[in-house]
Design a protein around this motif. Structure first.
Motif, short mmCIF file in Angstrom:
data_model
loop_
_atom_site.label_atom_id
_atom_site.label_comp_id
_atom_site.label_asym_id
_atom_site.label_seq_id
_atom_site.Cartn_x
_atom_site.Cartn_y
_atom_site.Cartn_z
N ALA A 102 -39.61 18.53 -17.31
CA ALA A 102 -40.53 18.02 -16.29
C ALA A 102 -39.89 16.91 -15.47
O ALA A 102 -40.10 16.83 -14.24
CB ALA A 102 -41.81 17.50 -16.97
N LEU A 103 -39.09 16.04 -16.10
CA LEU A 103 -38.48 14.93 -15.37
C LEU A 103 -37.50 15.44 -14.31
O LEU A 103 -37.45 14.90 -13.19
CB LEU A 103 -37.77 13.99 -16.35
CG LEU A 103 -38.68 13.20 -17.28
CD1 LEU A 103 -37.86 12.34 -18.23
CD2 LEU A 103 -39.64 12.32 -16.47
N ALA A 104 -36.72 16.46 -14.66
CA ALA A 104 -35.76 17.01 -13.69
C ALA A 104 -36.49 17.64 -12.51
O ALA A 104 -36.05 17.53 -11.36
CB ALA A 104 -34.86 18.04 -14.37
N ARG A 105 -37.62 18.28 -12.79
CA ARG A 105 -38.40 18.89 -11.70
C ARG A 105 -38.96 17.81 -10.77
O ARG A 105 -38.91 17.94 -9.54
CB ARG A 105 -39.52 19.74 -12.28
CG ARG A 105 -40.29 20.49 -11.21
CD ARG A 105 -41.42 21.29 -11.79
NE ARG A 105 -42.21 21.91 -10.73
CZ ARG A 105 -43.48 22.19 -10.80
NH1 ARG A 105 -44.16 21.88 -11.90
NH2 ARG A 105 -44.12 22.76 -9.80
N ILE A 106 -39.51 16.75 -11.35
CA ILE A 106 -40.05 15.66 -10.53
C ILE A 106 -38.95 15.03 -9.68
O ILE A 106 -39.13 14.76 -8.48
CB ILE A 106 -40.71 14.60 -11.43
CG1 ILE A 106 -41.97 15.18 -12.08
CG2 ILE A 106 -41.04 13.34 -10.65
CD1 ILE A 106 -42.55 14.29 -13.16
N HIS A 107 -37.78 14.82 -10.29
CA HIS A 107 -36.65 14.23 -9.55
C HIS A 107 -36.25 15.14 -8.39
O HIS A 107 -35.99 14.65 -7.26
CB HIS A 107 -35.48 14.02 -10.50
CG HIS A 107 -34.25 13.48 -9.83
ND1 HIS A 107 -34.14 12.17 -9.42
CD2 HIS A 107 -33.08 14.09 -9.46
CE1 HIS A 107 -32.96 11.99 -8.85
NE2 HIS A 107 -32.31 13.14 -8.87
N ALA A 108 -36.17 16.47 -8.66
CA ALA A 108 -35.78 17.40 -7.60
C ALA A 108 -36.79 17.40 -6.46
O ALA A 108 -36.42 17.45 -5.28
CB ALA A 108 -35.62 18.80 -8.18
N GLN A 109 -38.06 17.32 -6.82
CA GLN A 109 -39.09 17.29 -5.78
C GLN A 109 -39.02 16.01 -4.96
O GLN A 109 -39.17 16.02 -3.73
CB GLN A 109 -40.48 17.43 -6.42
CG GLN A 109 -40.76 18.83 -6.98
CD GLN A 109 -42.07 18.88 -7.74
OE1 GLN A 109 -42.47 17.92 -8.40
NE2 GLN A 109 -42.76 20.01 -7.67
#
Length: 304
Positions: A102-109
């Protein structure tokens, strides 16, 4: 093998050529399914599990070939590469089914590095991959399940009974079909409506060193097999499968090993293979050195 003392303890530098390692210590690791010799009763237990579509629970001391069973079955039945889940006290069902970053997805967004593709941040775990719909069942090893925390075997029951599981992050997602990577692979698999549902129940081997009891509800859903203490004849067959004619000159080691195991000592078969490899051959150690090496290589596993 020719016994060669490469190290002499004199501090003098010298050029040495170290012999080839034993087959079971070559890297990358080579499969040992051809060398595995199933004990009496194991073949029937495997076939029962295959017929009934039930997981196997194989109990026995470390080093007796419990985890090699699944490799041999997968090889013989052409089930593809074995999926592996090595259980520890920190293992969770979710990790076995899927991982979501989830953290990597938030960072990418936040950084605009990626479109809103949730599948890029999901990966199926070994059990989750085994439950994908396939033309042939997958083979899965759940190794040392007795190392798990107390509730994990019970948590496992629901998934093994239903043959499916849900990925909540996908059930809430706006798209109904998402491509997700499998375990130890770059291949992706389409997950529909957030549910992974098997079409053919996988062949599952769970191993246990017998260090704990399991709930009756868990046990009744497994085909259980306990690895027996090997006889000298069986050990001779195992040594010959791995080391060929070296077994002919190792009768004393094999007899001693079998006697110690039947007497309750905790030893592993690979210890016997190590001892036979080192103590047999054209230039075996002299009598005194042979005894010291045998004591070194065949120490009980229950002692430091």
């Amino acid at each position: 093998m020719t016994w060669t003392p490469y190290y002499r303890g004199d501090g003098v530098a010298r050029d040495v050529t170290i012999a080839e390692p034993p087959p079971w210590r070559m890297f990358p690791r080579k499969p040992q399914h051809a060398q595995f010799q199933p004990p009496a009763g194991l073949i029937e237990a495997v076939n029962a599990a295959l017929h009934l579509r039930r997981p196997m629970l194989i109990t026995g001391p470390a080093g007796f070939g419990k985890s090699t069973v699944v490799d041999q079955v997968a090889q013989e039945l052409k089930l593809g590469g074995v999926l592996r889940w090595h259980v520890t006290s920190r293992s969770t069902m979710r990790d076995a089914l899927y991982r979501y970053d989830a953290l990597a997805r938030i960072h990418a967004q936040n950084t605009g590095d990626a479109a809103d593709d949730i599948g890029s941040f999901l990966q199926l775990g070994p059990l989750g991959t085994a439950l994908l719909p396939t033309d042939r069942p997958r083979a899965l090893l759940i190794d040392e399940i007795d190392k798990s925390e107390l509730d994990l075997p019970s948590d496992l029951l629901d998934v093994l009974e239903r043959g499916e599981f849900e990925i909540p992050e996908l059930t809430r997602y706006h798209a109904s079909l998402i491509a997700v990577r499998g375990w130890e692979s770059r291949d992706t698999h389409d997950i529909s409506d957030g549910v992974v549902r098997c079409s053919d129940f996988p062949f599952i081997v769970m191993t246990s060193n017998g260090e704990r009891d399991f709930p009756p509800a868990f046990l009744r859903r497994c085909v259980r097999f306990t690895m027996p203490a090997p006889t000298p004849a069986e050990l001779t067959r195992i040594v010959r499968a791995h080391l060929g004619d070296s077994a002919d000159g190792a009768a004393d080691l094999i007899e001693t090993f079998a006697s110690r195991v039947s007497g309750g000592e905790l030893l592993a078969i690979d210890q016997l293979l190590n001892a036979v490899l080192v103590l047999s051959g054209d230039h075996a150690p002299d009598l005194g050195e042979r005894k010291r090496l045998a004591d070194l290589l065949l120490r009980q596993l229950s002692r430091a």
